[in-house]
Design an enzyme around this catalytic site. Structure first.
Site, PDB file in Angstrom:
ATOM      1  CB  SER A  84      35.272  40.758  62.789  1.00  0.00           C
ATOM      2  OG  SER A  84      36.536  40.823  62.272  1.00  0.00           O
ATOM      3  CB  THR A 187      33.693  43.035  67.359  1.00  0.00           C
ATOM      4  OG1 THR A 187      34.070  41.901  67.093  1.00  0.00           O
ATOM      5  CG2 THR A 187      32.363  42.960  68.275  1.00  0.00           C
ATOM      6  CB  THR A 205      32.571  39.262  67.827  1.00  0.00           C
ATOM      7  OG1 THR A 205      33.723  39.486  67.267  1.00  0.00           O
ATOM      8  CG2 THR A 205      32.709  38.562  69.102  1.00  0.00           C
ATOM      9  NE  ARG A 215      39.923  35.450  72.252  1.00  0.00           N
ATOM     10  CZ  ARG A 215      39.189  36.451  71.647  1.00  0.00           C
ATOM     11  NH1 ARG A 215      38.283  36.423  71.202  1.00  0.00           N
ATOM     12  NH2 ARG A 215      39.953  37.637  72.087  1.00  0.00           N
ATOM     13  CB  VAL A 216      35.054  32.925  75.533  1.00  0.00           C
ATOM     14  CG1 VAL A 216      33.970  33.932  75.640  1.00  0.00           C
ATOM     15  CG2 VAL A 216      34.432  31.502  75.076  1.00  0.00           C
ATOM     16  N   GLY A 217      36.050  35.353  73.811  1.00  0.00           N
ATOM     17  CA  GLY A 217      36.571  37.122  73.986  1.00  0.00           C
ATOM     18  C   GLY A 217      35.668  37.865  75.007  1.00  0.00           C
ATOM     19  CG  ASP A 218      35.481  42.068  74.351  1.00  0.00           C
ATOM     20  OD1 ASP A 218      36.094  41.527  73.398  1.00  0.00           O
ATOM     21  OD2 ASP A 218      35.086  42.994  74.170  1.00  0.00           O
ATOM     22  CB  THR A 238      35.371  46.887  69.229  1.00  0.00           C
ATOM     23  OG1 THR A 238      35.614  46.193  67.974  1.00  0.00           O
ATOM     24  CG2 THR A 238      35.688  48.399  68.875  1.00  0.00           C
ATOM     25  N   GLY A 239      37.735  45.290  69.983  1.00  0.00           N
ATOM     26  CA  GLY A 239      39.236  45.055  70.059  1.00  0.00           C
ATOM     27  C   GLY A 239      39.706  43.899  70.631  1.00  0.00           C
ATOM     28  CG  LEU A 240      43.498  41.457  72.386  1.00  0.00           C
ATOM     29  CD1 LEU A 240      43.489  40.208  71.141  1.00  0.00           C
ATOM     30  CD2 LEU A 240      45.072  41.692  72.855  1.00  0.00           C
ATOM     31  N   GLY A 241      40.059  41.208  72.994  1.00  0.00           N
ATOM     32  CA  GLY A 241      39.266  40.804  74.107  1.00  0.00           C
ATOM     33  C   GLY A 241      39.793  40.619  75.384  1.00  0.00           C
TER      34      GLY A 241
END
Ligand code: SD4
Length: 325
Positions: A84, A187, A205, A215-218, A238-241
């Site tokens: 990750s 992450t 990450t 797609r871009v996360g947090d 950390t986790g689902l952005g």
């Protein structure tokens, strides 16, 4: 509820820690490490142990917080067992590893990169954005172009053998089900307090496995995956952005601490908010890590399984986070 502390204590006493002036000069006195603010480094997940070791070594020898949080997470970016973080991470649904990273100092300076390909150390690129440009974030092709201009080596786009095998397996069904941190949880977010009372953080990450291209996360969103303020403290996620961005998680935690909540209380409130704002909570894991200027810290996650690495003057350990559901 798990509150087990799996101590992986190492006997730790670097001689450099005893050298007056190394960190002491940053305090404006001849203080030894720990005599003023007690330096502390926290990182998400077990791989944070190795990252913290490197960060601590740098912090104790130089007092350079930004260098510490950059070099620390670079360890994870190169960790071939990690799926990750870094170019060896699981790809998006088109088969490309696309990376997000951010770095921030407590004075508000920050730099981030999003949706960047072919760069081994996105955290170093994020630092260059912070230090060498008037901007905060560069994304995609522009981030790659900036990496070339800055002399970063550009890697061939080849999946690691493990990532490729898992991707090929996934392609058989191509089921797009973004369950994160149940199988895919690596992450790294790192937050650090120096002996001078200043703070810094970093986050890097490869994001959600098999995500949509682009797609871009947090993690590269300042205030979501990372936020640092020298007046108050620092937080990372950390986790689902998507669930973390929705509540501006790290900023929320720092602001709650500013209003008097402890780091633990602030992380718990952020998780409560996240649960309230995300309808599909059964599929979501997210965890937060926070530290304040007094060196108090806290962690909390939606569900069981989140842990974090702590490194302070008397050694390092891995701690299981408390959780809500
Ligand atoms: C993301 N927050 O891109 C990252 C993924 C993650 O542990 O934290 N995994 O949504």
């Amino acid at each position: 509820m798990t509150n087990r502390r799996s101590f992986l204590k190492k006997s730790f006493l670097s001689t450099s820690l005893l050298l007056p002036g190394v960190l002491g000069s940053a305090c404006g006195s001849e203080k030894k490490l720990g005599e003023h603010f007690k330096p502390l480094i926290l990182s998400t997940w077990e791989h944070g142990m190795a990252a913290n070791d490197v960060a601590w070594d740098i912090l104790s020898k130089t007092g350079d917080l930004v260098e510490a949080v950059e070099q620390g997470v670079k360890v994870t970016e190169l960790d071939l067992t990690n799926l990750s973080v870094g170019l060896q991470g699981l790809p998006d649904r088109e088969g490309y590893a696309t990376l997000d990273a951010s770095i921030m100092k407590g004075d508000g300076s920050c730099g981030t990169v999003a949706f960047v390909r072919k760069v081994k150390h996105p955290i170093s690129l994020a630092r260059k954005v912070m230090e060498e440009t008037p901007h905060v974030m560069l994304a995609g092709q522009g981030a790659l172009q900036f990496a070339m201009e800055q002399g970063f080596p550009i890697e061939e786009e080849v999946l690691s053998p493990k990532a490729e095998a898992l991707y090929n397996e996934w392609k058989k069904s191509s089921e797009y089900k973004p369950i994160i941190n149940i199988e895919n949880h690596d992450t790294i977010g790192m937050i650090a307090l120096g002996a001078d009372g200043k703070l810094a953080g970093s986050c890097t990450t490869s994001g959600l496995a098999y995500k949509m291209h682009g797609r871009v996360g947090d993690s590269p969103i300042i205030g979501a995956g990372l936020f640092v303020d020298d007046e108050v403290g620092a937080a990372t996620a950390t986790g689902l952005g998507e669930s973390i961005i929705r509540i501006c998680g790290s900023f929320l935690i720092v602001e709650l601490m500013r209003q008097g909540r402890s780091p633990q209380e602030a992380c718990e409130e952020a998780v409560r908010r996240l649960i309230a704002k995300n309808k599909n909570i059964d599929d979501i894991q997210a965890g937060f890590l926070a530290i304040n200027k007094d060196g108090e810290y806290g962690a909390y996650s939606v569900r069981q399984g989140f842990n974090f690495a702590r490194h302070q003057a008397d050694g390092s350990d891995l701690i299981d986070s408390k959780y809500k559901l």
